[in-house]
Scaffold this motif. Sequence first.
Motif, mmCIF file in Angstrom:
data_model
loop_
_atom_site.group_PDB
_atom_site.id
_atom_site.type_symbol
_atom_site.label_atom_id
_atom_site.label_comp_id
_atom_site.label_asym_id
_atom_site.label_seq_id
_atom_site.Cartn_x
_atom_site.Cartn_y
_atom_site.Cartn_z
ATOM 1 N N SER A 246 145.848 33.407 49.532
ATOM 2 C CA SER A 246 146.925 32.799 48.758
ATOM 3 C C SER A 246 147.562 33.798 47.821
ATOM 4 O O SER A 246 148.792 33.866 47.688
ATOM 5 N N TYR A 247 146.723 34.593 47.164
ATOM 6 C CA TYR A 247 147.221 35.486 46.125
ATOM 7 C C TYR A 247 147.824 36.773 46.684
ATOM 8 O O TYR A 247 148.956 37.147 46.348
ATOM 9 N N PRO B 108 144.569 26.721 45.370
ATOM 10 C CA PRO B 108 145.308 27.748 46.118
ATOM 11 C C PRO B 108 146.775 27.849 45.741
ATOM 12 O O PRO B 108 147.294 28.967 45.624
ATOM 13 N N TRP C 287 140.119 32.044 50.855
ATOM 14 C CA TRP C 287 141.349 31.293 50.577
ATOM 15 C C TRP C 287 142.050 31.819 49.330
ATOM 16 O O TRP C 287 143.283 31.840 49.266
ATOM 17 N N ALA D 102 148.891 31.408 44.500
ATOM 18 C CA ALA D 102 150.143 31.890 45.070
ATOM 19 C C ALA D 102 151.233 31.965 44.002
ATOM 20 O O ALA D 102 152.015 32.930 43.972
#
Length: 375
Positions: A220-221, A190, A216, A194
Amino acid sequence: MEFGLFVQGYVPESRRRTDPEAEHHALVEETEYVIQADRSGFKYVWASEHHFLDEYSHLSANDVFLGYLAHATERIHLGSGIFNPLPQVNHPVKVAEKVAMLDHLSGGRFEFGSGRGAGSHEILGFLPGVTDMNATKEIWEETIAEFPKMWLQDEYQGFTGKHWTLPPRKVLPKPYGAAHPAMWYAAGSPPSYAMAGKKGLGVLGFSIQKVSDMEWALDSYKNAVKEAEPVGGFVNDNVMVTSTAICAETHAKAVEVALGGGLNYLQSLLFRYHDTFPRPDGIPQWPELLPEYTEEIIELLIAEELMICGDPDEVFRQCKRWEQAGADQLSFGLPIGIGYEDTMNTIKLIGEHVIPKIDTDPVHRTTRFRQAVTQ
């Protein structure tokens, strides 16, 4: 959702035992899969760069492979999945030159995916003595923002860093057309998603195993990419995920093909070499192998959304789940040890019965991002 193909030069020992030219046949067959995918409406192909990974991946010189495909295909976008830009592996200027050259030869169809290598066996071949595999992160971070400068500055201003240095020079050729090729990063954890989002990079999500993993990854992205400070000329807001795919005329035939694919061996090889990936429960240490898959295991993998397998209607519904979960692109890992005819049949059936129902936009997402720079 857009569709792609992922190739890596899989040459298992079982194939070599029966075919003395197995390596040659595997590599040539993969070019033919890509050519068929181009005809069948797939928008992307991703070619791996791996070194020293016997059986698992013999596709080391993927720039040469993609150069051939630039001439052999017409529409499909050609992606490096990845080019490794660590100076100990490939000097960054040489990578920038290859990207721009492939952009020209493909008529603007090239996609630049980068990453840091796969596991200790590969990484330590180039960085002997490194004890922490995270050391490659610092090298990649130092390098990635320099590529757009090399492409867009008439004379590159030069660079003095901890891991490599270059005086001012003209880096040639420049990319073809507007801006530069879309930039991607092969992410695992994760935090990597990001980080890629903050830099405005698309994500090559090779680590996402099933649809439920998308939550997830997207959180995150997508949260990070909203605040992106792109290292390049534009934000490539894109998450690509991979899945095994087998499509046949009937469900029973698809399961039969899967049973003959040696999927347990490929999965065992993956965790043999990708030792930086989290090891799921039940995955044994090499050379111990996962047990051979039975019909019951194949059906369980389908039910758990760990593989795409079935007749065209079933495969459509399975792909639709990935779209509903938020994937921007779904790329299929082929070949996976199954025969040439069955692999070609999968590509053709998905191209005929699945892609037209899901990917209704004729323009590549990355083409639109790139063109927007000059509009």
